[in-house]
Design a protein around this motif. Sequence first.
Motif, PDB file in Angstrom:
ATOM      1  N   HIS A 182      35.395  44.215  30.990  1.00 54.39           N
ATOM      2  CA  HIS A 182      34.522  45.226  31.889  1.00 54.39           C
ATOM      3  C   HIS A 182      35.222  45.470  33.277  1.00 54.39           C
ATOM      4  O   HIS A 182      34.928  46.654  33.965  1.00 54.39           O
ATOM      5  N   HIS A 183      36.240  44.595  33.693  1.00 51.68           N
ATOM      6  CA  HIS A 183      36.712  45.012  35.056  1.00 51.68           C
ATOM      7  C   HIS A 183      38.409  44.568  34.518  1.00 51.68           C
ATOM      8  O   HIS A 183      38.549  43.698  33.855  1.00 51.68           O
ATOM      9  N   LEU A 184      39.248  45.201  35.576  1.00 47.88           N
ATOM     10  CA  LEU A 184      40.665  44.813  35.483  1.00 47.88           C
ATOM     11  C   LEU A 184      41.209  44.920  36.680  1.00 47.88           C
ATOM     12  O   LEU A 184      41.054  45.710  37.494  1.00 47.88           O
ATOM     13  N   PRO A 185      42.143  43.899  36.923  1.00 52.01           N
ATOM     14  CA  PRO A 185      42.929  43.911  38.165  1.00 52.01           C
ATOM     15  C   PRO A 185      44.128  45.201  37.984  1.00 52.01           C
ATOM     16  O   PRO A 185      44.539  45.232  36.950  1.00 52.01           O
ATOM     17  N   VAL A 186      44.287  45.701  39.113  1.00 57.84           N
ATOM     18  CA  VAL A 186      45.231  46.781  39.014  1.00 57.84           C
ATOM     19  C   VAL A 186      46.608  46.379  39.987  1.00 57.84           C
ATOM     20  O   VAL A 186      46.363  45.615  40.937  1.00 57.84           O
ATOM     21  N   VAL A 187      47.824  46.531  39.283  1.00 58.18           N
ATOM     22  CA  VAL A 187      48.828  46.023  39.913  1.00 58.18           C
ATOM     23  C   VAL A 187      49.916  47.064  40.110  1.00 58.18           C
ATOM     24  O   VAL A 187      49.894  48.176  39.499  1.00 58.18           O
ATOM     25  N   ASP A 188      50.941  46.908  40.941  1.00 52.47           N
ATOM     26  CA  ASP A 188      52.013  47.731  41.141  1.00 52.47           C
ATOM     27  C   ASP A 188      52.952  47.515  40.201  1.00 52.47           C
ATOM     28  O   ASP A 188      52.894  46.799  39.183  1.00 52.47           O
ATOM     29  N   ALA A 189      54.124  48.124  40.227  1.00 51.05           N
ATOM     30  CA  ALA A 189      55.280  48.040  39.159  1.00 51.05           C
ATOM     31  C   ALA A 189      55.917  46.648  39.187  1.00 51.05           C
ATOM     32  O   ALA A 189      56.283  46.316  38.120  1.00 51.05           O
ATOM     33  N   ASP A 190      55.734  45.728  40.080  1.00 48.43           N
ATOM     34  CA  ASP A 190      56.171  44.429  40.105  1.00 48.43           C
ATOM     35  C   ASP A 190      55.156  43.578  39.764  1.00 48.43           C
ATOM     36  O   ASP A 190      55.433  42.250  39.938  1.00 48.43           O
ATOM     37  N   GLY A 191      53.985  43.925  39.487  1.00 49.37           N
ATOM     38  CA  GLY A 191      52.972  42.766  38.948  1.00 49.37           C
ATOM     39  C   GLY A 191      51.938  42.516  40.106  1.00 49.37           C
ATOM     40  O   GLY A 191      50.964  41.419  39.911  1.00 49.37           O
ATOM     41  N   LEU A 219      40.302  27.241  35.386  1.00 48.15           N
ATOM     42  CA  LEU A 219      39.470  27.987  34.818  1.00 48.15           C
ATOM     43  C   LEU A 219      40.081  29.370  34.334  1.00 48.15           C
ATOM     44  O   LEU A 219      39.556  29.845  33.317  1.00 48.15           O
ATOM     45  N   MET A 220      41.105  29.769  35.010  1.00 49.65           N
ATOM     46  CA  MET A 220      41.466  31.025  34.641  1.00 49.65           C
ATOM     47  C   MET A 220      42.182  31.327  33.273  1.00 49.65           C
ATOM     48  O   MET A 220      42.429  30.597  32.631  1.00 49.65           O
ATOM     49  N   THR A 221      41.885  32.611  33.102  1.00 46.50           N
ATOM     50  CA  THR A 221      42.428  33.092  31.647  1.00 46.50           C
ATOM     51  C   THR A 221      43.620  33.657  31.824  1.00 46.50           C
ATOM     52  O   THR A 221      43.925  34.317  32.965  1.00 46.50           O
ATOM     53  N   ALA A 222      44.779  33.335  31.346  1.00 45.87           N
ATOM     54  CA  ALA A 222      46.106  33.492  31.301  1.00 45.87           C
ATOM     55  C   ALA A 222      46.977  33.604  30.057  1.00 45.87           C
ATOM     56  O   ALA A 222      46.491  33.021  29.283  1.00 45.87           O
ATOM     57  N   PRO A 223      47.877  34.682  30.046  1.00 42.19           N
ATOM     58  CA  PRO A 223      48.083  35.542  31.127  1.00 42.19           C
ATOM     59  C   PRO A 223      47.112  36.850  31.098  1.00 42.19           C
ATOM     60  O   PRO A 223      46.195  36.936  30.340  1.00 42.19           O
ATOM     61  N   PRO A 224      46.856  37.264  32.047  1.00 40.15           N
ATOM     62  CA  PRO A 224      45.838  38.151  32.615  1.00 40.15           C
ATOM     63  C   PRO A 224      46.057  39.544  31.868  1.00 40.15           C
ATOM     64  O   PRO A 224      47.196  39.923  31.600  1.00 40.15           O
ATOM     65  N   VAL A 225      45.042  40.400  31.458  1.00 37.77           N
ATOM     66  CA  VAL A 225      45.097  41.793  31.273  1.00 37.77           C
ATOM     67  C   VAL A 225      44.974  42.601  32.657  1.00 37.77           C
ATOM     68  O   VAL A 225      44.030  42.375  33.171  1.00 37.77           O
ATOM     69  N   THR A 226      45.909  43.495  32.589  1.00 32.20           N
ATOM     70  CA  THR A 226      45.921  44.296  33.745  1.00 32.20           C
ATOM     71  C   THR A 226      46.330  45.707  33.430  1.00 32.20           C
ATOM     72  O   THR A 226      46.710  46.012  32.361  1.00 32.20           O
ATOM     73  N   VAL A 227      46.138  46.573  34.345  1.00 32.29           N
ATOM     74  CA  VAL A 227      46.667  47.935  34.156  1.00 32.29           C
ATOM     75  C   VAL A 227      47.532  48.214  35.441  1.00 32.29           C
ATOM     76  O   VAL A 227      47.372  47.497  36.701  1.00 32.29           O
ATOM     77  N   THR A 228      48.100  49.214  35.556  1.00 31.18           N
ATOM     78  CA  THR A 228      49.059  49.611  36.666  1.00 31.18           C
ATOM     79  C   THR A 228      48.379  50.787  37.256  1.00 31.18           C
ATOM     80  O   THR A 228      47.644  51.605  36.805  1.00 31.18           O
ATOM     81  N   GLN A 229      48.491  50.801  38.634  1.00 27.80           N
ATOM     82  CA  GLN A 229      48.064  52.241  39.217  1.00 27.80           C
ATOM     83  C   GLN A 229      48.435  53.564  38.995  1.00 27.80           C
ATOM     84  O   GLN A 229      47.698  54.452  39.185  1.00 27.80           O
ATOM     85  N   ASP A 230      49.658  53.663  38.170  1.00 28.67           N
ATOM     86  CA  ASP A 230      50.086  54.787  37.557  1.00 28.67           C
ATOM     87  C   ASP A 230      49.739  55.180  36.277  1.00 28.67           C
ATOM     88  O   ASP A 230      49.718  56.363  36.129  1.00 28.67           O
ATOM     89  N   GLN A 231      48.899  54.478  35.658  1.00 28.08           N
ATOM     90  CA  GLN A 231      48.077  54.427  34.418  1.00 28.08           C
ATOM     91  C   GLN A 231      46.963  55.547  34.684  1.00 28.08           C
ATOM     92  O   GLN A 231      46.348  55.393  35.570  1.00 28.08           O
ATOM     93  N   THR A 232      46.436  56.395  33.512  1.00 29.62           N
ATOM     94  CA  THR A 232      45.322  57.127  33.674  1.00 29.62           C
ATOM     95  C   THR A 232      44.222  56.441  33.563  1.00 29.62           C
ATOM     96  O   THR A 232      44.128  55.192  32.645  1.00 29.62           O
ATOM     97  N   VAL A 233      43.199  56.853  33.809  1.00 30.97           N
ATOM     98  CA  VAL A 233      41.856  56.394  33.456  1.00 30.97           C
ATOM     99  C   VAL A 233      41.627  56.151  31.972  1.00 30.97           C
ATOM    100  O   VAL A 233      41.012  55.165  31.539  1.00 30.97           O
ATOM    101  N   SER A 234      41.812  57.171  31.409  1.00 34.80           N
ATOM    102  CA  SER A 234      41.682  57.090  29.877  1.00 34.80           C
ATOM    103  C   SER A 234      42.522  55.979  29.196  1.00 34.80           C
ATOM    104  O   SER A 234      42.235  55.375  28.356  1.00 34.80           O
ATOM    105  N   GLN A 235      43.787  55.845  29.853  1.00 34.95           N
ATOM    106  CA  GLN A 235      44.470  54.561  29.285  1.00 34.95           C
ATOM    107  C   GLN A 235      43.773  53.262  29.865  1.00 34.95           C
ATOM    108  O   GLN A 235      43.775  52.212  28.830  1.00 34.95           O
TER     109      GLN A 235
END
Length: 229
Positions: A124-133, A97-113
Amino acid sequence: MNHSVLDGTSTEPFADPGHGAPPGRDNVGTCMSRPAVAVTPETDFPTMVTAITASRRGVLPVVAPDSTVVGVVAVSDLLAAYAAADQGPAQILAGELMTAPPVTVTQDQTVSQALSVLDRHTLHHLPVVDADGRLVGILSPHDLLDALLRDDEAIRDEALTLALTPGSGTVADSLHVSCERGHVILAGRTRTRSDAAALCLQVGRMEGLSGLTDLLRWDTDDTGDQPPP
């Protein structure tokens, strides 16, 4: 009593183009929800339903054994799978069922980004990942709104501090400072025209400011006919 050096009736934003950043200067890591509920590609349909209900979020990140995000299952995916299954969807797996590749943001990006990513991909929702995904959190609309409100409060407090600094020339009981979406409105009185101009220039250099409306008035024109520097 006179208007300050800037046009007090103007609503055009005033900001120093060499300074500042758009609203949403907080890092995603400071406002995301954690821990994020996740599933693996082998997770079955009933478990996905239980997990997404428990998480109170609109998406489920799908992770590999090393916690890297490999896909996303949304509520809409689960509902569509249920509607399409003739004999029930119990045997459907997250990997199907999953959508791949996923759209994510890193924890170091700004809210505006992060807002830009959401808008660009209509999410509406985004997984947040570290530098290694690897998954570290989830970012929801409520998280973003809370962060933007905190930004406005912080900008307003900083502008208010500047205005009330000893020597600023501001008449404290006349002062009113507000901020919405990074745009500051300054209203009140200063002792002199140059005090008003100096305050506007200081506020205009604040980080995170998107604009400044000057409604300041001054009691004494100490600059003659020449505008203050």
